[in-house]
Design a protein around this motif. Structure first.
Motif, PDB file in Angstrom:
ATOM      1  N   ASN A  37       2.948  34.592  28.120  1.00  0.00           N
ATOM      2  CA  ASN A  37       1.815  35.206  28.792  1.00  0.00           C
ATOM      3  C   ASN A  37       1.422  34.350  29.988  1.00  0.00           C
ATOM      4  OD1 ASN A  37      -0.566  36.330  29.634  1.00  0.00           O
ATOM      5  ND2 ASN A  37      -1.574  36.237  27.650  1.00  0.00           N
ATOM      6  N   ALA A  38       1.717  34.825  31.187  1.00  0.00           N
ATOM      7  CA  ALA A  38       1.448  34.055  32.398  1.00  0.00           C
ATOM      8  C   ALA A  38      -0.042  33.910  32.683  1.00  0.00           C
ATOM      9  CB  ALA A  38       2.136  34.696  33.591  1.00  0.00           C
ATOM     10  N   ALA A  39      -0.872  34.742  32.080  1.00  0.00           N
ATOM     11  CA  ALA A  39      -2.314  34.641  32.296  1.00  0.00           C
ATOM     12  C   ALA A  39      -2.909  33.429  31.593  1.00  0.00           C
ATOM     13  CB  ALA A  39      -3.011  35.904  31.809  1.00  0.00           C
ATOM     14  N   GLY A  40      -2.241  32.930  30.586  1.00  0.00           N
ATOM     15  CA  GLY A  40      -2.782  31.791  29.838  1.00  0.00           C
ATOM     16  C   GLY A  40      -1.698  30.801  29.483  1.00  0.00           C
ATOM     17  N   SER A  41      -1.080  30.208  30.484  1.00  0.00           N
ATOM     18  CA  SER A  41       0.017  29.291  30.202  1.00  0.00           C
ATOM     19  C   SER A  41      -0.494  28.037  29.505  1.00  0.00           C
ATOM     20  CB  SER A  41       0.742  28.908  31.498  1.00  0.00           C
ATOM     21  OG  SER A  41      -0.060  28.073  32.290  1.00  0.00           O
ATOM     22  N   GLY A  42       0.376  27.433  28.720  1.00  0.00           N
ATOM     23  CA  GLY A  42       0.014  26.201  28.039  1.00  0.00           C
ATOM     24  C   GLY A  42       0.969  25.876  26.916  1.00  0.00           C
ATOM     25  N   GLY A  43       0.958  24.637  26.526  1.00  0.00           N
ATOM     26  CA  GLY A  43       1.797  24.190  25.424  1.00  0.00           C
ATOM     27  C   GLY A  43       1.035  24.263  24.116  1.00  0.00           C
ATOM     28  N   SER A  44       1.679  23.802  23.072  1.00  0.00           N
ATOM     29  CA  SER A  44       1.033  23.843  21.759  1.00  0.00           C
ATOM     30  C   SER A  44       0.029  22.705  21.604  1.00  0.00           C
ATOM     31  CB  SER A  44       2.088  23.734  20.660  1.00  0.00           C
ATOM     32  OG  SER A  44       2.667  22.439  20.672  1.00  0.00           O
ATOM     33  N   ASN A  45       0.170  21.663  22.406  1.00  0.00           N
ATOM     34  CA  ASN A  45      -0.693  20.484  22.361  1.00  0.00           C
ATOM     35  C   ASN A  45      -0.620  19.744  21.026  1.00  0.00           C
ATOM     36  OD1 ASN A  45      -1.553  20.860  24.984  1.00  0.00           O
ATOM     37  ND2 ASN A  45      -3.288  22.106  24.374  1.00  0.00           N
ATOM     38  N   LYS A  46       0.479  19.905  20.331  1.00  0.00           N
ATOM     39  CA  LYS A  46       0.666  19.200  19.066  1.00  0.00           C
ATOM     40  C   LYS A  46       1.657  18.068  19.284  1.00  0.00           C
ATOM     41  CE  LYS A  46      -0.526  23.124  16.297  1.00  0.00           C
ATOM     42  NZ  LYS A  46      -0.054  24.308  15.645  1.00  0.00           N
ATOM     43  N   ALA A  47       1.361  16.938  18.680  1.00  0.00           N
ATOM     44  CA  ALA A  47       2.212  15.762  18.825  1.00  0.00           C
ATOM     45  C   ALA A  47       3.526  15.964  18.078  1.00  0.00           C
ATOM     46  CB  ALA A  47       1.489  14.529  18.274  1.00  0.00           C
ATOM     47  N   PRO A  48       4.581  15.270  18.508  1.00  0.00           N
ATOM     48  CA  PRO A  48       5.859  15.372  17.811  1.00  0.00           C
ATOM     49  C   PRO A  48       5.788  14.923  16.353  1.00  0.00           C
ATOM     50  CG  PRO A  48       6.146  14.326  19.936  1.00  0.00           C
ATOM     51  CD  PRO A  48       4.678  14.463  19.717  1.00  0.00           C
ATOM     52  N   SER A  49       4.746  14.213  15.988  1.00  0.00           N
ATOM     53  CA  SER A  49       4.586  13.763  14.602  1.00  0.00           C
ATOM     54  C   SER A  49       3.733  14.728  13.769  1.00  0.00           C
ATOM     55  CB  SER A  49       3.952  12.374  14.577  1.00  0.00           C
ATOM     56  OG  SER A  49       2.684  12.415  15.205  1.00  0.00           O
ATOM     57  N   ASN A  50       3.188  15.767  14.386  1.00  0.00           N
ATOM     58  CA  ASN A  50       2.345  16.732  13.692  1.00  0.00           C
ATOM     59  C   ASN A  50       3.194  17.527  12.696  1.00  0.00           C
ATOM     60  OD1 ASN A  50       1.250  19.576  13.409  1.00  0.00           O
ATOM     61  ND2 ASN A  50      -0.488  18.563  14.399  1.00  0.00           N
ATOM     62  N   LYS A  51       2.761  17.572  11.438  1.00  0.00           N
ATOM     63  CA  LYS A  51       3.545  18.230  10.384  1.00  0.00           C
ATOM     64  C   LYS A  51       3.728  19.721  10.650  1.00  0.00           C
ATOM     65  CE  LYS A  51       2.416  14.887   6.846  1.00  0.00           C
ATOM     66  NZ  LYS A  51       1.701  14.580   5.623  1.00  0.00           N
ATOM     67  N   GLU A  52       2.699  20.381  11.141  1.00  0.00           N
ATOM     68  CA  GLU A  52       2.799  21.810  11.449  1.00  0.00           C
ATOM     69  C   GLU A  52       3.810  22.049  12.572  1.00  0.00           C
ATOM     70  OE1 GLU A  52      -0.116  25.138  13.378  1.00  0.00           O
ATOM     71  OE2 GLU A  52      -1.002  23.811  11.872  1.00  0.00           O
ATOM     72  N   TYR A  53       3.752  21.223  13.603  1.00  0.00           N
ATOM     73  CA  TYR A  53       4.687  21.329  14.715  1.00  0.00           C
ATOM     74  C   TYR A  53       6.120  21.083  14.245  1.00  0.00           C
ATOM     75  CZ  TYR A  53       7.053  20.219  19.101  1.00  0.00           C
ATOM     76  OH  TYR A  53       7.925  20.188  20.147  1.00  0.00           O
ATOM     77  N   LEU A  54       6.315  20.077  13.428  1.00  0.00           N
ATOM     78  CA  LEU A  54       7.649  19.778  12.909  1.00  0.00           C
ATOM     79  C   LEU A  54       8.186  20.936  12.074  1.00  0.00           C
ATOM     80  CD1 LEU A  54       7.241  16.014  11.957  1.00  0.00           C
ATOM     81  CD2 LEU A  54       8.550  16.967  13.853  1.00  0.00           C
ATOM     82  N   ALA A  55       7.315  21.591  11.316  1.00  0.00           N
ATOM     83  CA  ALA A  55       7.734  22.748  10.521  1.00  0.00           C
ATOM     84  C   ALA A  55       8.176  23.898  11.427  1.00  0.00           C
ATOM     85  CB  ALA A  55       6.604  23.193   9.601  1.00  0.00           C
ATOM     86  N   VAL A  56       7.466  24.110  12.539  1.00  0.00           N
ATOM     87  CA  VAL A  56       7.823  25.165  13.484  1.00  0.00           C
ATOM     88  C   VAL A  56       9.184  24.865  14.106  1.00  0.00           C
ATOM     89  CG1 VAL A  56       7.214  26.191  15.723  1.00  0.00           C
ATOM     90  CG2 VAL A  56       5.463  25.875  13.974  1.00  0.00           C
ATOM     91  N   VAL A  57       9.389  23.623  14.528  1.00  0.00           N
ATOM     92  CA  VAL A  57      10.666  23.240  15.134  1.00  0.00           C
ATOM     93  C   VAL A  57      11.793  23.378  14.117  1.00  0.00           C
ATOM     94  CG1 VAL A  57      11.964  21.337  16.171  1.00  0.00           C
ATOM     95  CG2 VAL A  57       9.616  21.777  16.901  1.00  0.00           C
ATOM     96  N   LYS A  58      11.558  22.949  12.882  1.00  0.00           N
ATOM     97  CA  LYS A  58      12.586  23.067  11.841  1.00  0.00           C
ATOM     98  C   LYS A  58      12.936  24.531  11.607  1.00  0.00           C
ATOM     99  CE  LYS A  58      13.712  21.843   7.062  1.00  0.00           C
ATOM    100  NZ  LYS A  58      14.485  23.047   6.883  1.00  0.00           N
ATOM    101  N   ALA A  59      11.935  25.394  11.583  1.00  0.00           N
ATOM    102  CA  ALA A  59      12.183  26.826  11.404  1.00  0.00           C
ATOM    103  C   ALA A  59      13.005  27.384  12.566  1.00  0.00           C
ATOM    104  CB  ALA A  59      10.865  27.581  11.269  1.00  0.00           C
ATOM    105  N   ARG A  60      12.708  26.930  13.780  1.00  0.00           N
ATOM    106  CA  ARG A  60      13.479  27.379  14.946  1.00  0.00           C
ATOM    107  C   ARG A  60      14.920  26.906  14.847  1.00  0.00           C
ATOM    108  NH1 ARG A  60       8.944  25.693  19.359  1.00  0.00           N
ATOM    109  NH2 ARG A  60       7.597  27.517  19.146  1.00  0.00           N
ATOM    110  N   ILE A  61      15.125  25.674  14.392  1.00  0.00           N
ATOM    111  CA  ILE A  61      16.486  25.142  14.222  1.00  0.00           C
ATOM    112  C   ILE A  61      17.231  25.967  13.175  1.00  0.00           C
ATOM    113  CG2 ILE A  61      17.820  23.171  13.362  1.00  0.00           C
ATOM    114  CD1 ILE A  61      15.654  21.354  14.651  1.00  0.00           C
ATOM    115  N   ASP A  62      16.594  26.212  12.045  1.00  0.00           N
ATOM    116  CA  ASP A  62      17.231  26.991  10.978  1.00  0.00           C
ATOM    117  C   ASP A  62      17.588  28.397  11.464  1.00  0.00           C
ATOM    118  OD1 ASP A  62      16.969  24.782   9.329  1.00  0.00           O
ATOM    119  OD2 ASP A  62      15.168  25.546   8.316  1.00  0.00           O
TER     120      ASP A  62
END
Length: 185
Positions: free
Chosen positions: A74-99
């Motif tokens: 959505n170009a009207a509201g650009s932005g990142g997740s703002n979660k650190a690489p050590s954040n457990k929720e973020y790591l779970a999202v990345v792991k799910a994307r890898i899987d």
């Protein structure tokens, strides 16, 4: 009090005029010299208009995958997740994307997956992936489209942009342009 108040009011007015009128006018004037008058690069294909400089969601396996977006492109509201690489929720999202990537691209080792295919960019709108990220998807796309892998690799190579002046930044591939080229096969 008057010695501090009036200079502060003057500075506020000058700052408002400069950053609210003068600076935006200068930026707008410079943008008028750019292609498409600063409105972004637009491509028309199949009766639709696409912005080349904004990431698009491609979810079908017969297309090259874009970089994930934390804002659903959505170009009207650009932005990142703002979660650190050590954040457990973020790591779970990345792991799910890898899987998910591994399910759709059998035979690829987890360690070979380019990082931009499983992590969102800072803006969430990145339209480009690396050459390596495009090439790792060739086998899947060639099999689904029943096209020779070399033909798909040629399309990737012909759509790879070299680094700026040959030395600034990495080579990159615009996913939209790549997928539109696939559509012409």
């Amino acid at each position: 009090m008057k010695t501090n108040l009036f200079p502060a009011i003057k500075l506020t007015i000058v700052t408002l005029l400069f950053f609210g009128v003068v600076y935006p006018t200068i930026v707008w004037a410079i943008a008028q010299l750019a292609p498409n008058k600063g409105q972004g690069e637009v491509i028309s294909a199949d009766g639709k208009r696409y912005y080349v400089n904004i990431g698009q969601a491609f979810t079908e396996d017969r297309f090259f995958n874009s970089r994930p977006s934390a804002v659903s492109y959505n170009a009207a509201g650009s932005g990142g997740s703002n979660k650190a690489p050590s954040n457990k929720e973020y790591l779970a999202v990345v792991k799910a994307r890898i899987d998910t990537f591994l399910v759709h691209n059998p035979g690829i080792d987890r360690k070979d997956i380019p990082v931009e295919l499983v992590t969102a960019s800072g803006s969430g709108l990145d339209p480009d992936i690396s050459r390596k990220a495009a090439l790792i998807q060739v086998k899947r796309i060639a099999a689904l489209r029943t096209v020779n892998e070399d033909k798909i690799r040629q399309i990737v190579e012909s759509h790879t942009e070299k680094p700026l002046l040959g030395m600034f930044g990495p080579g990159k591939v615009n996913v939209l342009s790549l997928n539109l080229a696939l559509g012409k096969l």
